[in-house]
Design a protein around this motif. Structure first.
Motif, PDB file in Angstrom:
ATOM      1  N   ILE A  24       0.827  -0.950   0.170  1.00 38.92           N
ATOM      2  CA  ILE A  24       0.058   0.117   0.032  1.00 38.92           C
ATOM      3  C   ILE A  24       0.805   1.059   0.112  1.00 38.92           C
ATOM      4  O   ILE A  24       0.585   2.262  -0.764  1.00 38.92           O
ATOM      5  CB  ILE A  24      -1.051  -0.135   1.305  1.00 38.92           C
ATOM      6  N   GLU A  25       1.627   1.315   0.785  1.00 40.45           N
ATOM      7  CA  GLU A  25       2.887   2.329   0.892  1.00 40.45           C
ATOM      8  C   GLU A  25       3.677   2.622  -0.359  1.00 40.45           C
ATOM      9  O   GLU A  25       3.808   3.763  -0.831  1.00 40.45           O
ATOM     10  CB  GLU A  25       3.815   2.268   2.068  1.00 40.45           C
ATOM     11  N   GLU A  26       4.074   1.277  -1.090  1.00 39.91           N
ATOM     12  CA  GLU A  26       4.635   1.502  -2.250  1.00 39.91           C
ATOM     13  C   GLU A  26       3.768   2.244  -3.497  1.00 39.91           C
ATOM     14  O   GLU A  26       4.364   2.908  -4.239  1.00 39.91           O
ATOM     15  CB  GLU A  26       5.425   0.054  -2.462  1.00 39.91           C
ATOM     16  N   THR A  27       2.695   1.687  -3.273  1.00 44.37           N
ATOM     17  CA  THR A  27       1.441   1.993  -4.548  1.00 44.37           C
ATOM     18  C   THR A  27       1.495   3.582  -4.400  1.00 44.37           C
ATOM     19  O   THR A  27       1.469   4.205  -5.234  1.00 44.37           O
ATOM     20  CB  THR A  27       0.298   1.193  -4.328  1.00 44.37           C
ATOM     21  N   ALA A  28       1.331   4.083  -3.141  1.00 46.05           N
ATOM     22  CA  ALA A  28       0.996   5.530  -2.712  1.00 46.05           C
ATOM     23  C   ALA A  28       2.494   6.137  -3.216  1.00 46.05           C
ATOM     24  O   ALA A  28       2.089   7.364  -3.874  1.00 46.05           O
ATOM     25  CB  ALA A  28       0.723   5.751  -1.218  1.00 46.05           C
ATOM     26  N   ARG A  29       3.351   5.893  -2.965  1.00 42.93           N
ATOM     27  CA  ARG A  29       4.477   6.570  -3.326  1.00 42.93           C
ATOM     28  C   ARG A  29       4.637   6.320  -5.210  1.00 42.93           C
ATOM     29  O   ARG A  29       4.805   7.544  -5.515  1.00 42.93           O
ATOM     30  CB  ARG A  29       5.799   5.433  -2.953  1.00 42.93           C
ATOM     31  N   LEU A  30       4.207   5.593  -5.585  1.00 46.20           N
ATOM     32  CA  LEU A  30       4.372   5.647  -7.229  1.00 46.20           C
ATOM     33  C   LEU A  30       3.105   6.510  -7.684  1.00 46.20           C
ATOM     34  O   LEU A  30       3.557   7.274  -8.597  1.00 46.20           O
ATOM     35  CB  LEU A  30       3.874   3.716  -7.487  1.00 46.20           C
ATOM     36  N   LEU A  31       2.161   6.536  -7.217  1.00 46.89           N
ATOM     37  CA  LEU A  31       1.072   7.462  -7.547  1.00 46.89           C
ATOM     38  C   LEU A  31       1.361   8.927  -7.242  1.00 46.89           C
ATOM     39  O   LEU A  31       0.841   9.803  -8.136  1.00 46.89           O
ATOM     40  CB  LEU A  31      -0.175   6.955  -7.075  1.00 46.89           C
ATOM     41  N   ALA A  32       2.069   9.296  -6.439  1.00 54.01           N
ATOM     42  CA  ALA A  32       2.366  10.420  -5.791  1.00 54.01           C
ATOM     43  C   ALA A  32       3.415  11.018  -6.773  1.00 54.01           C
ATOM     44  O   ALA A  32       3.218  12.223  -6.956  1.00 54.01           O
ATOM     45  CB  ALA A  32       3.148  10.411  -4.454  1.00 54.01           C
ATOM     46  N   GLN A  33       4.235  10.210  -7.594  1.00 52.04           N
ATOM     47  CA  GLN A  33       5.025  10.572  -8.515  1.00 52.04           C
ATOM     48  C   GLN A  33       4.392  11.554  -9.562  1.00 52.04           C
ATOM     49  O   GLN A  33       4.904  12.490 -10.023  1.00 52.04           O
ATOM     50  CB  GLN A  33       5.961   9.433  -9.129  1.00 52.04           C
ATOM     51  N   ALA A  34       3.201  11.017  -9.835  1.00 54.23           N
ATOM     52  CA  ALA A  34       2.137  11.723 -10.981  1.00 54.23           C
ATOM     53  C   ALA A  34       1.673  12.957 -10.235  1.00 54.23           C
ATOM     54  O   ALA A  34       1.542  13.972 -10.767  1.00 54.23           O
ATOM     55  CB  ALA A  34       1.251  10.860 -11.483  1.00 54.23           C
ATOM     56  N   ALA A  35       1.057  12.532  -9.136  1.00 49.69           N
ATOM     57  CA  ALA A  35      -0.009  13.727  -8.291  1.00 49.69           C
ATOM     58  C   ALA A  35       0.965  14.884  -8.016  1.00 49.69           C
ATOM     59  O   ALA A  35       0.423  15.978  -7.816  1.00 49.69           O
ATOM     60  CB  ALA A  35      -0.463  13.014  -7.113  1.00 49.69           C
ATOM     61  N   ALA A  36       2.225  14.765  -7.814  1.00 47.36           N
ATOM     62  CA  ALA A  36       3.187  15.737  -7.127  1.00 47.36           C
ATOM     63  C   ALA A  36       3.787  16.404  -8.382  1.00 47.36           C
ATOM     64  O   ALA A  36       4.178  17.774  -7.983  1.00 47.36           O
ATOM     65  CB  ALA A  36       4.198  15.197  -6.379  1.00 47.36           C
ATOM     66  N   ARG A  37       3.840  16.063  -9.390  1.00 50.33           N
ATOM     67  CA  ARG A  37       4.477  16.397 -10.656  1.00 50.33           C
ATOM     68  C   ARG A  37       3.161  16.991 -11.598  1.00 50.33           C
ATOM     69  O   ARG A  37       2.184  17.315 -11.262  1.00 50.33           O
ATOM     70  CB  ARG A  37       5.318  15.689 -11.157  1.00 50.33           C
ATOM     71  N   GLU A  38       3.628  17.239 -12.855  1.00 52.82           N
ATOM     72  CA  GLU A  38       2.507  17.301 -13.879  1.00 52.82           C
ATOM     73  C   GLU A  38       2.023  16.167 -14.525  1.00 52.82           C
ATOM     74  O   GLU A  38       1.283  16.195 -15.749  1.00 52.82           O
ATOM     75  CB  GLU A  38       3.374  18.269 -14.940  1.00 52.82           C
ATOM     76  N   GLY A  39       1.759  14.952 -13.801  1.00 50.93           N
ATOM     77  CA  GLY A  39       1.163  13.952 -14.326  1.00 50.93           C
ATOM     78  C   GLY A  39      -0.163  13.661 -13.774  1.00 50.93           C
ATOM     79  O   GLY A  39      -0.675  14.463 -13.025  1.00 50.93           O
ATOM     80  N   THR A  40      -0.533  12.780 -14.405  1.00 53.57           N
ATOM     81  CA  THR A  40      -2.005  12.214 -14.155  1.00 53.57           C
ATOM     82  C   THR A  40      -1.980  10.954 -13.561  1.00 53.57           C
ATOM     83  O   THR A  40      -1.323   9.958 -13.939  1.00 53.57           O
ATOM     84  CB  THR A  40      -3.039  12.399 -15.319  1.00 53.57           C
ATOM     85  N   VAL A  41      -2.958  10.490 -12.511  1.00 56.05           N
ATOM     86  CA  VAL A  41      -2.924   9.431 -12.102  1.00 56.05           C
ATOM     87  C   VAL A  41      -4.448   8.804 -12.889  1.00 56.05           C
ATOM     88  O   VAL A  41      -5.319   9.366 -12.423  1.00 56.05           O
ATOM     89  CB  VAL A  41      -3.260   8.955 -10.605  1.00 56.05           C
ATOM     90  N   PHE A  42      -4.365   7.666 -13.573  1.00 55.19           N
ATOM     91  CA  PHE A  42      -5.469   7.172 -14.368  1.00 55.19           C
ATOM     92  C   PHE A  42      -5.882   6.009 -13.445  1.00 55.19           C
ATOM     93  O   PHE A  42      -5.093   4.893 -13.349  1.00 55.19           O
ATOM     94  CB  PHE A  42      -4.764   6.799 -15.955  1.00 55.19           C
ATOM     95  N   PHE A  43      -6.974   5.907 -13.091  1.00 53.16           N
ATOM     96  CA  PHE A  43      -7.728   4.630 -12.624  1.00 53.16           C
ATOM     97  C   PHE A  43      -8.282   3.859 -14.007  1.00 53.16           C
ATOM     98  O   PHE A  43      -9.212   4.407 -14.516  1.00 53.16           O
ATOM     99  CB  PHE A  43      -8.741   4.913 -11.739  1.00 53.16           C
ATOM    100  N   ALA A  44      -7.789   2.492 -13.997  1.00 50.46           N
ATOM    101  CA  ALA A  44      -8.439   1.505 -15.086  1.00 50.46           C
ATOM    102  C   ALA A  44      -9.240   0.579 -14.053  1.00 50.46           C
ATOM    103  O   ALA A  44      -8.662  -0.310 -13.485  1.00 50.46           O
ATOM    104  CB  ALA A  44      -7.385   0.976 -15.700  1.00 50.46           C
ATOM    105  N   THR A  45     -10.363   0.746 -14.194  1.00 48.68           N
ATOM    106  CA  THR A  45     -11.387  -0.158 -13.197  1.00 48.68           C
ATOM    107  C   THR A  45     -11.937  -1.205 -14.232  1.00 48.68           C
ATOM    108  O   THR A  45     -12.429  -0.830 -15.119  1.00 48.68           O
ATOM    109  CB  THR A  45     -12.135   0.686 -12.472  1.00 48.68           C
TER     110      THR A  45
END
Length: 172
Positions: A24-45
């Motif tokens: 869970i922590e590693e996933t948050a870290r990975l997604l934070a890379q986009a959220a903290a920069r100019e990227g987007t976090v895409f949810f594929a559900t």
């Protein structure tokens, strides 16, 4: 029966919490890379996991920098994808995972099955979280097992990742 369901759901959430905390922590870290920069976090559900997308979009506290993934979207190296699927064997989810891997787009995945040699989704993902929900929570009268709350387990993980991600973004 309601007490049994409550006990089994509580046990499921406890198992996820204790066994998947690092993922869970590693996933948050990975997604934070986009959220903290100019990227987007895409949810594929996929399947019933679309309910997590609805929650992420319309909750009182929406997920930062999040959009719904669709095949038409052109991803960049700044973007991250989080795949939510009931099963690691879901063909659509696997096809997306293979495409993301080939394009070197970092992504996380959530599915029921634990990491194993035949879990290609876990093998391809940068981070992988298992809900460990591979059989029903309650026994039925005919001896089978019923109640497979995949979306509920996924939503629990979503909230845990979002909480960690918010801590990371605020701490910057």
């Amino acid at each position: 029966m309601m007490k049994m369901l409550t006990t089994q759901l509580s046990g499921l959430l406890q198992r996820i919490s204790s066994s998947e905390e690092e993922n869970i922590e590693e996933t948050a870290r990975l997604l934070a890379q986009a959220a903290a920069r100019e990227g987007t976090v895409f949810f594929a559900t996929f399947g019933e996991m679309k309910s997590i997308l609805v929650n992420a979009q319309f909750a009182a506290e929406p997920f930062p920098s999040m959009q719904s993934w669709s095949p038409e979207i052109e991803l960049t190296s700044a973007d991250r994808v989080w795949i939510f699927t009931r099963s690691c064997y879901d063909e659509e989810a696997l096809a997306l995972a293979k495409k993301l891997s080939e394009e070197f787009i970092p992504f996380s995945a959530l599915a029921a099955e634990p990491i194993s040699d035949d879990n290609m989704l876990a093998d391809l993902a940068y981070t992988y979280i298992s809900t460990k929900l591979t059989k029903g929570l309650l026994p039925a009268e005919d001896g089978t097992r019923i109640v497979l709350p995949h979306a509920l387990g996924g939503l629990f993980v979503y909230e845990a990742v979002k909480m960690k991600l918010n801590e990371m973004l605020i701490g910057e």
